[in-house]
Enzyme design. Structure first.
Site, mmCIF file in Angstrom:
data_model
loop_
_atom_site.group_PDB
_atom_site.id
_atom_site.type_symbol
_atom_site.label_atom_id
_atom_site.label_comp_id
_atom_site.label_asym_id
_atom_site.label_seq_id
_atom_site.Cartn_x
_atom_site.Cartn_y
_atom_site.Cartn_z
ATOM 1 N N ASP A 151 0.838 -1.197 0.000
ATOM 2 C CA ASP A 151 0.000 0.000 0.000
ATOM 3 C C ASP A 151 0.878 1.254 0.000
ATOM 4 O O ASP A 151 1.901 1.299 0.697
ATOM 5 C CB ASP A 151 -0.882 -0.014 1.259
ATOM 6 C CG ASP A 151 -1.758 1.213 1.369
ATOM 7 O OD1 ASP A 151 -2.687 1.340 0.548
ATOM 8 O OD2 ASP A 151 -1.505 2.060 2.255
ATOM 9 N N GLU A 188 1.758 -0.467 -4.976
ATOM 10 C CA GLU A 188 0.698 0.481 -5.345
ATOM 11 C C GLU A 188 1.320 1.842 -5.657
ATOM 12 O O GLU A 188 1.734 2.576 -4.753
ATOM 13 C CB GLU A 188 -0.333 0.651 -4.225
ATOM 14 C CG GLU A 188 -1.539 1.441 -4.714
ATOM 15 C CD GLU A 188 -1.992 2.584 -3.816
ATOM 16 O OE1 GLU A 188 -2.989 3.250 -4.161
ATOM 17 O OE2 GLU A 188 -1.355 2.841 -2.768
HETATM 18 C C1 QV4 Z 1 -7.767 13.901 7.656
HETATM 19 C C2 QV4 Z 1 -7.674 15.121 6.742
HETATM 20 C C3 QV4 Z 1 -6.211 15.474 6.487
HETATM 21 C C4 QV4 Z 1 -5.542 15.748 7.821
HETATM 22 C C5 QV4 Z 1 -5.679 14.540 8.723
HETATM 23 C C6 QV4 Z 1 -5.055 14.914 10.054
HETATM 24 O O1 QV4 Z 1 -8.323 14.822 5.485
HETATM 25 O O2 QV4 Z 1 -6.123 16.628 5.666
HETATM 26 O O3 QV4 Z 1 -4.164 16.009 7.615
HETATM 27 O O4 QV4 Z 1 -7.061 14.126 8.860
HETATM 28 O O5 QV4 Z 1 -5.442 14.181 11.103
HETATM 29 C C7 QV4 Z 1 -8.687 8.916 6.059
HETATM 30 C C8 QV4 Z 1 -9.614 10.079 5.814
HETATM 31 C C9 QV4 Z 1 -8.822 11.388 5.749
HETATM 32 C C10 QV4 Z 1 -8.012 11.563 7.054
HETATM 33 C C11 QV4 Z 1 -7.086 10.362 7.157
HETATM 34 C C12 QV4 Z 1 -6.208 10.403 8.390
HETATM 35 O O6 QV4 Z 1 -10.328 9.881 4.592
HETATM 36 O O7 QV4 Z 1 -9.727 12.468 5.601
HETATM 37 O O8 QV4 Z 1 -7.225 12.753 6.956
HETATM 38 O O9 QV4 Z 1 -7.875 9.149 7.183
HETATM 39 O O10 QV4 Z 1 -6.966 10.254 9.544
HETATM 40 C C13 QV4 Z 1 -7.532 5.145 2.525
HETATM 41 C C14 QV4 Z 1 -8.567 6.193 2.136
HETATM 42 C C15 QV4 Z 1 -8.283 7.529 2.790
HETATM 43 C C16 QV4 Z 1 -8.107 7.362 4.290
HETATM 44 C C17 QV4 Z 1 -6.927 6.415 4.505
HETATM 45 C C18 QV4 Z 1 -6.601 6.167 5.970
HETATM 46 O O11 QV4 Z 1 -8.576 6.334 0.735
HETATM 47 O O12 QV4 Z 1 -9.382 8.390 2.541
HETATM 48 O O13 QV4 Z 1 -7.859 8.628 4.891
HETATM 49 O O14 QV4 Z 1 -7.288 5.128 3.924
HETATM 50 O O15 QV4 Z 1 -7.678 5.648 6.664
HETATM 51 C C19 QV4 Z 1 -3.063 8.699 -3.066
HETATM 52 C C20 QV4 Z 1 -1.926 7.754 -2.695
HETATM 53 C C21 QV4 Z 1 -2.351 6.298 -2.681
HETATM 54 C C22 QV4 Z 1 -3.635 6.098 -1.885
HETATM 55 C C23 QV4 Z 1 -4.690 7.045 -2.435
HETATM 56 C C24 QV4 Z 1 -6.011 6.963 -1.680
HETATM 57 O O16 QV4 Z 1 -0.848 7.929 -3.602
HETATM 58 O O17 QV4 Z 1 -1.308 5.544 -2.110
HETATM 59 O O18 QV4 Z 1 -4.239 8.387 -2.351
HETATM 60 N N1 QV4 Z 1 -4.061 4.707 -1.920
HETATM 61 C C25 QV4 Z 1 -3.781 3.781 -0.810
HETATM 62 C C26 QV4 Z 1 -4.972 2.893 -0.494
HETATM 63 C C27 QV4 Z 1 -6.038 3.753 0.120
HETATM 64 C C28 QV4 Z 1 -5.572 4.255 1.472
HETATM 65 C C29 QV4 Z 1 -4.149 4.598 1.496
HETATM 66 C C30 QV4 Z 1 -3.318 4.421 0.421
HETATM 67 C C31 QV4 Z 1 -3.585 4.998 2.799
HETATM 68 O O19 QV4 Z 1 -5.390 2.207 -1.637
HETATM 69 O O20 QV4 Z 1 -7.263 3.047 0.243
HETATM 70 O O21 QV4 Z 1 -6.335 5.418 1.841
HETATM 71 O O22 QV4 Z 1 -3.176 3.781 3.460
HETATM 72 O O23 QV4 Z 1 -3.339 8.634 -4.438
#
Ligand code: QV4
Ligand code: CA
Length: 428
Positions: A151, A188
């Site tokens: 990931d 990824e």
């Molecule tokens: C929030 C605010 C931020 C703030 C933060 C501070 O939005 O601005 O800085 O709080 O506390 C969730 C929430 C998000 C929150 C974050 C941290 O949606 O709002 O930040 O948690 O608490 C998944 C979801 C995300 C989720 C994350 C962790 O998609 O929404 O964030 O899990 O729970 C890029 C990357 C790629 C990524 C993609 C989504 O290059 O690598 O974005 N894809 C992978 C996974 C994806 C996952 C992650 C990475 C993170 O496939 O499912 O994100 O592990 O393109």
């Protein structure tokens, strides 16, 4: 692994992407249950691939106790279940962004050393961190896991990943793997020609997700004339033996990473065509998505009263119920996986495309045709030895006769499943 628990957000699916420790307790169950599942799957030839979240731990501000009893405190960078403490996270001075978060994809250090949406970023250069991650992966290997998705690999330095993987042992023969087998790895990396980090940087650490493929395939299904340009190396797409391809994934099917111009199960007719074309086509290593229905993009999987993940209901006709989509059980998709296996190792030949229908052969082992509007009638070169073959898509209800010149009359008259797939040795 253990992850944050977010009752106030109705336990969103993405809580699993905020690790708390590498103990195998999660919303899905206990370490014993996981080990039992992997063992039973290996016994019947089904391999298990784990989504390994090793770039970061929880988000800042997340405090609590996870499923296995490990506590977590994001702001303090304290994760005693590993244990990780503040010194194991990327030093602030290495991140060139004003707020500490990833906010400029044009700068490599910003992408890799800053916090992805506020997720506490592990310092992968440290021997301690590399060792802790390798310990997690080796535990999975011991249990019989065959591979991992890394990931957020885009947010890790390839050299750190390479070092972690160098510490992982071979897969155990006790689980049926041939001696010397290595963990299957795909990284990824969302590369849509929109930043400093590119897929080719990860060729040494395994396969790489090819997100441009999702867009190109969606455009091609909308306009068959574009299908011939599906694999576009001029556009930077990953080389054939490294490309990990899919029609959609858990992020882009619901507007998260890499979304836009993606076909999903929500348009079943188009989706079946997209998966059929992907599985018929030789490019890359293909992944079939299997989903649950959702209306809200944060909503987790079908659940029991206590919010634990509900069992998958299997209907009498083999389809799924209880909120599970199970694309992998759809007729066209299951049949096309058989086709892909039957023609493995052969090249695409005899490519024909008139803008409304498309066809090609796979060496002298298989032939595929698909008609956007639901019907076609063409005599085409199939590349196959003369003989009678049956269309595996309609469970051999129709036969196709290949003449001594290798040609056959290909007729399609099926709006929902407008596909013909024939292969040597394939039966209903
Ligand atoms: C929030 C605010 C931020 C703030 C933060 C501070 O939005 O601005 O800085 O709080 O506390 C969730 C929430 C998000 C929150 C974050 C941290 O949606 O709002 O930040 O948690 O608490 C998944 C979801 C995300 C989720 C994350 C962790 O998609 O929404 O964030 O899990 O729970 C890029 C990357 C790629 C990524 C993609 C989504 O290059 O690598 O974005 N894809 C992978 C996974 C994806 C996952 C992650 C990475 C993170 O496939 O499912 O994100 O592990 O393109
Ligand atoms: Ca990082």
């Amino acid at each position: 692994m253990e992850h944050v628990i977010l009752p106030n957000d109705n336990y969103p699916w993405w809580q699993r992407y905020q690790p708390v420790s590498y103990q195998l307790y999660s919303r899905s169950g206990t370490p014993e249950q996981f080990a039992d599942m992997v063992r039973r799957c290996n016994a019947v030839g089904v391999r298990t691939y784990v989504d390994a979240v090793i770039n970061h731990m929880t988000g800042l501000g997340r405090v609590g106790v996870s499923y296995g009893g490990s506590s977590y405190n994001g702001d303090a960078h304290d994760f005693p279940g590993v244990p990780y403490t503040a010194e194991h996270f990327t030093p602030k001075n290495l991140c060139p962004s004003s707020d500490g978060n990833v906010n400029n994809y044009a700068v490599e250090e910003n992408v890799r050393n800053c916090y992805l949406v506020g997720l506490t970023d592990l310092y992968g250069a440290l021997d301690y961190v590399r060792n802790a991650v390798a310990g997690y992966l080796n535990n999975l290997v011991d249990l019989g896991v065959a591979g991992i998705r890394i990931d957020a690999a885009k947010h890790m330095w390839p050299a750190d990943i390479a070092n972690m993987l160098s510490r992982v042992k071979d897969l155990p023969t006790s689980h049926g793997f041939p001696a010397g087998s290595k963990l299957f790895v795909y990284n990824e990396v969302i590369d849509r020609n929109d930043g400093a980090v590119t897929v080719d940087e990860y060729y040494d650490t395994g396969m790489v997700t090819e997100f441009r493929y999702c867009m190109k395939l969606a455009w091609g299904i909308a306009d068959y004339g574009q299908l011939g340009g599906l694999v576009d190396y001029g556009w930077g797409m990953a080389r054939d033996d490294r490309a990990f391809v899919f029609v959609d994934n858990h992020d882009n099917q619901r507007g998260h990473g890499g979304a836009g111009d993606v076909i999903t199960h929500k348009t079943p007719r188009e989706y079946k065509q997209a998966v059929a074309y992907m599985t018929a086509h030789p490019y890359g290593f293909a992944q079939v998505m299997s989903s649950y229905y959702f209306t809200n993009t944060d909503e987790g999987p079908p659940h029991n009263a206590d919010w634990s993940t509900a069992d998958v209901v299997i209907n009498a006709d083999g389809s799924c119920g209880g909120g599970w989509v199970c694309e992998h059980r759809w007729n066209v998709i299951a049949k096309m996986v058989r086709f892909r296996n039957a023609v493995a190792g052969t090249a695409m030949e005899n490519y024909w495309n008139n803008g409304g229908a498309v066809a090609f052969s796979r060496g002298n082992k298989g032939f595929f045709a698909m008609a956007k509007g639901g019907s076609m009638d063409q005599t085409l070169s199939t590349g196959l030895p003369a003989g009678t073959y049956c269309n595996i898509i309609d469970s051999c209800a129709t036969n196709i006769n290949v003449g001594s010149d290798g040609k056959a009359r290909i007729q399609i008259n099926n709006y929902e499943e407008p596909i013909v797939a024939i292969c040597v040795g394939c039966t209903a």
